[in-house]
Design a protein around this motif. Sequence first.
Motif, PDB file in Angstrom:
ATOM      1  N   GLU A 195       0.831  -1.209   0.000  1.00 35.06           N
ATOM      2  CA  GLU A 195       0.000   0.000   0.000  1.00 35.06           C
ATOM      3  C   GLU A 195       0.863   1.255   0.000  1.00 35.06           C
ATOM      4  OE1 GLU A 195      -3.181   2.254   2.986  1.00 35.06           O
ATOM      5  OE2 GLU A 195      -2.725   0.130   3.294  1.00 35.06           O
ATOM      6  N   LEU A 196       1.904   1.260   0.813  1.00 40.84           N
ATOM      7  CA  LEU A 196       2.800   2.420   0.880  1.00 40.84           C
ATOM      8  C   LEU A 196       3.556   2.609  -0.430  1.00 40.84           C
ATOM      9  CD1 LEU A 196       4.147   4.728   2.416  1.00 40.84           C
ATOM     10  CD2 LEU A 196       5.740   3.064   3.397  1.00 40.84           C
ATOM     11  N   VAL A 197       4.050   1.529  -0.998  1.00 37.70           N
ATOM     12  CA  VAL A 197       4.767   1.611  -2.274  1.00 37.70           C
ATOM     13  C   VAL A 197       3.842   2.162  -3.362  1.00 37.70           C
ATOM     14  CG1 VAL A 197       5.846   0.244  -4.121  1.00 37.70           C
ATOM     15  CG2 VAL A 197       6.491  -0.139  -1.731  1.00 37.70           C
ATOM     16  N   GLY A 198       2.573   1.761  -3.329  1.00 36.30           N
ATOM     17  CA  GLY A 198       1.603   2.286  -4.291  1.00 36.30           C
ATOM     18  C   GLY A 198       1.429   3.796  -4.162  1.00 36.30           C
ATOM     19  N   LYS A 199       1.384   4.286  -2.925  1.00 38.06           N
ATOM     20  CA  LYS A 199       1.255   5.731  -2.690  1.00 38.06           C
ATOM     21  C   LYS A 199       2.503   6.483  -3.165  1.00 38.06           C
ATOM     22  CE  LYS A 199      -1.834   5.439   1.331  1.00 38.06           C
ATOM     23  NZ  LYS A 199      -1.949   5.685   2.791  1.00 38.06           N
ATOM     24  N   LEU A 200       3.679   5.877  -2.934  1.00 37.62           N
ATOM     25  CA  LEU A 200       4.923   6.514  -3.371  1.00 37.62           C
ATOM     26  C   LEU A 200       5.029   6.524  -4.901  1.00 37.62           C
ATOM     27  CD1 LEU A 200       7.310   5.034  -0.662  1.00 37.62           C
ATOM     28  CD2 LEU A 200       6.722   7.455  -0.954  1.00 37.62           C
ATOM     29  N   THR A 201       4.538   5.484  -5.535  1.00 34.29           N
ATOM     30  CA  THR A 201       4.515   5.437  -7.004  1.00 34.29           C
ATOM     31  C   THR A 201       3.615   6.538  -7.554  1.00 34.29           C
ATOM     32  OG1 THR A 201       4.922   3.050  -6.979  1.00 34.29           O
ATOM     33  CG2 THR A 201       4.010   3.989  -9.007  1.00 34.29           C
ATOM     34  N   ALA A 202       2.473   6.742  -6.906  1.00 36.67           N
ATOM     35  CA  ALA A 202       1.564   7.820  -7.322  1.00 36.67           C
ATOM     36  C   ALA A 202       2.207   9.190  -7.115  1.00 36.67           C
ATOM     37  CB  ALA A 202       0.256   7.722  -6.539  1.00 36.67           C
ATOM     38  N   LEU A 203       2.935   9.349  -6.005  1.00 33.49           N
ATOM     39  CA  LEU A 203       3.628  10.618  -5.743  1.00 33.49           C
ATOM     40  C   LEU A 203       4.694  10.879  -6.805  1.00 33.49           C
ATOM     41  CD1 LEU A 203       3.997  13.000  -3.729  1.00 33.49           C
ATOM     42  CD2 LEU A 203       5.749  11.609  -2.598  1.00 33.49           C
ATOM     43  N   ASP A 204       5.414   9.845  -7.186  1.00 31.70           N
ATOM     44  CA  ASP A 204       6.411   9.976  -8.261  1.00 31.70           C
ATOM     45  C   ASP A 204       5.761  10.475  -9.545  1.00 31.70           C
ATOM     46  OD1 ASP A 204       8.820   9.470  -9.853  1.00 31.70           O
ATOM     47  OD2 ASP A 204       7.789   7.653 -10.540  1.00 31.70           O
ATOM     48  N   THR A 205       4.597   9.945  -9.867  1.00 30.82           N
ATOM     49  CA  THR A 205       3.879  10.386 -11.066  1.00 30.82           C
ATOM     50  C   THR A 205       3.477  11.848 -10.961  1.00 30.82           C
ATOM     51  OG1 THR A 205       3.031   8.145 -11.457  1.00 30.82           O
ATOM     52  CG2 THR A 205       1.854   9.948 -12.521  1.00 30.82           C
ATOM     53  N   GLU A 206       3.042  12.275  -9.777  1.00 26.26           N
ATOM     54  CA  GLU A 206       2.680  13.684  -9.568  1.00 26.26           C
ATOM     55  C   GLU A 206       3.869  14.602  -9.822  1.00 26.26           C
ATOM     56  OE1 GLU A 206       0.577  14.607  -5.911  1.00 26.26           O
ATOM     57  OE2 GLU A 206      -0.167  12.552  -5.816  1.00 26.26           O
ATOM     58  N   PHE A 207       5.036  14.226  -9.300  1.00 23.99           N
ATOM     59  CA  PHE A 207       6.240  15.035  -9.508  1.00 23.99           C
ATOM     60  C   PHE A 207       6.647  15.023 -10.983  1.00 23.99           C
ATOM     61  CE2 PHE A 207       6.721  15.418  -5.004  1.00 23.99           C
ATOM     62  CZ  PHE A 207       7.636  16.429  -4.800  1.00 23.99           C
ATOM     63  N   LYS A 208       6.598  13.861 -11.585  1.00 24.01           N
ATOM     64  CA  LYS A 208       7.004  13.730 -12.990  1.00 24.01           C
ATOM     65  C   LYS A 208       6.135  14.613 -13.879  1.00 24.01           C
ATOM     66  CE  LYS A 208       8.060   9.545 -13.746  1.00 24.01           C
ATOM     67  NZ  LYS A 208       7.868   8.097 -13.971  1.00 24.01           N
ATOM     68  N   ASP A 209       4.820  14.536 -13.683  1.00 26.31           N
ATOM     69  CA  ASP A 209       3.898  15.333 -14.491  1.00 26.31           C
ATOM     70  C   ASP A 209       3.978  16.819 -14.140  1.00 26.31           C
ATOM     71  OD1 ASP A 209       3.067  12.985 -15.663  1.00 26.31           O
ATOM     72  OD2 ASP A 209       1.219  12.811 -14.471  1.00 26.31           O
ATOM     73  N   GLY A 210       4.176  17.110 -12.871  1.00 29.84           N
ATOM     74  CA  GLY A 210       4.150  18.494 -12.412  1.00 29.84           C
ATOM     75  C   GLY A 210       5.386  19.294 -12.750  1.00 29.84           C
ATOM     76  N   LEU A 211       6.510  18.608 -13.029  1.00 33.44           N
ATOM     77  CA  LEU A 211       7.774  19.311 -13.263  1.00 33.44           C
ATOM     78  C   LEU A 211       8.340  19.102 -14.667  1.00 33.44           C
ATOM     79  CD1 LEU A 211       9.474  18.514  -9.826  1.00 33.44           C
ATOM     80  CD2 LEU A 211       8.492  20.703 -10.539  1.00 33.44           C
ATOM     81  N   LYS A 212       7.563  18.492 -15.542  1.00 30.08           N
ATOM     82  CA  LYS A 212       8.116  18.172 -16.869  1.00 30.08           C
ATOM     83  C   LYS A 212       8.150  19.372 -17.805  1.00 30.08           C
ATOM     84  CE  LYS A 212       3.771  16.286 -18.756  1.00 30.08           C
ATOM     85  NZ  LYS A 212       3.138  15.034 -19.235  1.00 30.08           N
ATOM     86  N   ASN A 213       7.392  20.424 -17.506  1.00 27.78           N
ATOM     87  CA  ASN A 213       7.330  21.562 -18.417  1.00 27.78           C
ATOM     88  C   ASN A 213       7.422  22.859 -17.611  1.00 27.78           C
ATOM     89  OD1 ASN A 213       7.073  23.075 -20.701  1.00 27.78           O
ATOM     90  ND2 ASN A 213       4.885  22.702 -20.981  1.00 27.78           N
ATOM     91  N   THR A 214       8.660  23.309 -17.363  1.00 27.08           N
ATOM     92  CA  THR A 214       8.877  24.517 -16.554  1.00 27.08           C
ATOM     93  C   THR A 214       9.772  25.501 -17.303  1.00 27.08           C
ATOM     94  OG1 THR A 214      10.785  23.484 -15.469  1.00 27.08           O
ATOM     95  CG2 THR A 214       8.649  23.261 -14.370  1.00 27.08           C
ATOM     96  N   ALA A 215       9.648  26.778 -16.945  1.00 28.83           N
ATOM     97  CA  ALA A 215      10.435  27.822 -17.607  1.00 28.83           C
ATOM     98  C   ALA A 215      11.919  27.699 -17.266  1.00 28.83           C
ATOM     99  CB  ALA A 215       9.916  29.195 -17.202  1.00 28.83           C
ATOM    100  N   SER A 216      12.218  27.239 -16.051  1.00 34.24           N
ATOM    101  CA  SER A 216      13.600  27.057 -15.606  1.00 34.24           C
ATOM    102  C   SER A 216      13.747  25.661 -15.018  1.00 34.24           C
ATOM    103  CB  SER A 216      13.969  28.108 -14.559  1.00 34.24           C
ATOM    104  OG  SER A 216      15.262  27.866 -14.028  1.00 34.24           O
ATOM    105  N   LYS A 217      14.948  25.138 -15.028  1.00 32.92           N
ATOM    106  CA  LYS A 217      15.221  23.826 -14.448  1.00 32.92           C
ATOM    107  C   LYS A 217      16.124  23.930 -13.219  1.00 32.92           C
ATOM    108  CE  LYS A 217      12.950  21.295 -17.434  1.00 32.92           C
ATOM    109  NZ  LYS A 217      11.722  20.573 -17.003  1.00 32.92           N
ATOM    110  N   THR A 218      16.569  25.130 -12.875  1.00 28.79           N
ATOM    111  CA  THR A 218      17.547  25.306 -11.804  1.00 28.79           C
ATOM    112  C   THR A 218      16.889  25.878 -10.558  1.00 28.79           C
ATOM    113  OG1 THR A 218      19.301  25.701 -13.419  1.00 28.79           O
ATOM    114  CG2 THR A 218      19.721  26.406 -11.154  1.00 28.79           C
ATOM    115  N   PHE A 219      17.193  25.279  -9.411  1.00 28.30           N
ATOM    116  CA  PHE A 219      16.732  25.845  -8.145  1.00 28.30           C
ATOM    117  C   PHE A 219      17.902  25.914  -7.169  1.00 28.30           C
ATOM    118  CE2 PHE A 219      16.028  21.288  -7.722  1.00 28.30           C
ATOM    119  CZ  PHE A 219      16.392  20.985  -6.411  1.00 28.30           C
ATOM    120  N   ILE A 220      17.897  26.965  -6.354  1.00 28.14           N
ATOM    121  CA  ILE A 220      18.935  27.191  -5.344  1.00 28.14           C
ATOM    122  C   ILE A 220      18.339  26.913  -3.972  1.00 28.14           C
ATOM    123  CG2 ILE A 220      20.427  28.904  -4.247  1.00 28.14           C
ATOM    124  CD1 ILE A 220      20.612  30.327  -6.956  1.00 28.14           C
TER     125      ILE A 220
END
Length: 327
Positions: A195-220
Amino acid sequence: MNARRLIPAAALAGAVALGATALTACSGASASGGGKDGKLDVTASFYPMQFLAEQIGKEHVKVGSLTKPGVEPHDLEITPKQTAQLAESDVVLYLKSLQPAVDKAVAQSGVKNVVDAATLTKLEAHGASGHEDHDHAAEGEGGGEAHGHDHGEADEDPHIWLDPVKYAEVAKGVGAALQKADPEHAADYRRNTDELVGKLTALDTEFKDGLKNTASKTFITTHSAFGYLAERYGLDQEGISGFDPESEPSPARMKDLQAIARKDNVSTVFFETLASDKTARTLAADTGLKTDVLDPLEGITDTSQGADYFAVMRSNLKNLQKALGTK
């Protein structure tokens, strides 16, 4: 304080080395699990290990943490009471080399069921930049020694929990450890792990989709804790300090970061809740940048942007999207 030298991780194949014999005489527990209250007594070194034990063990475990809320875990000192707590544990979960005092106490504890999270996934070297080959100095943005050579580039990065994929690998190892320590409830541990691994897999998808198209790729960020996250989602981390959030950057490093901010269209300098924000705010003021929180999730307090791992990680995602200019 200098970034600490970290010890290479073993391969996953030999990860969960658990004894099947009884633990120390004072624990009153057997290898099948269960102290006087019938629960497996688990001691975690700090919050990410505690969270795994609680999520996977649920009603079958009693979980204590050596690092109290609000304490910066890198500099934890172990008290005599905590040493006794370790010795009486059925299972100890820790991340070797992140907290030297814990490493020493665990080695002296005599506990048989010890799980080192660093052996449950592959550790990688990350320095001030999230990518090992990311070299602004080579691009003529400053002297080579200014770009993080004193920030742990040759060290293996311990911050594996900030990558949901690696954290899921650790969760599987912890689940296997609890099953072996308490076989009577193995089916429950297995189900909770899935169950926990399933939630972490879903979180990975959220990050992947949420950060794939950004104006900048660098953060400090103040603390070079986000190398795995940056690598996973195609970003570039630029850390003010190294793995130790209290280490002081050199003037050359600060100058280098100002150049990076201009070149890479950086809008925000991130700080965290458990360490001083002074350096981050100084850099932001010098460069005309905003500040925001990016939480390395080394502990949960009343000031955290969420009540648990998943809530804080989603706050981190939202703050990254805002800073990087999600399209």
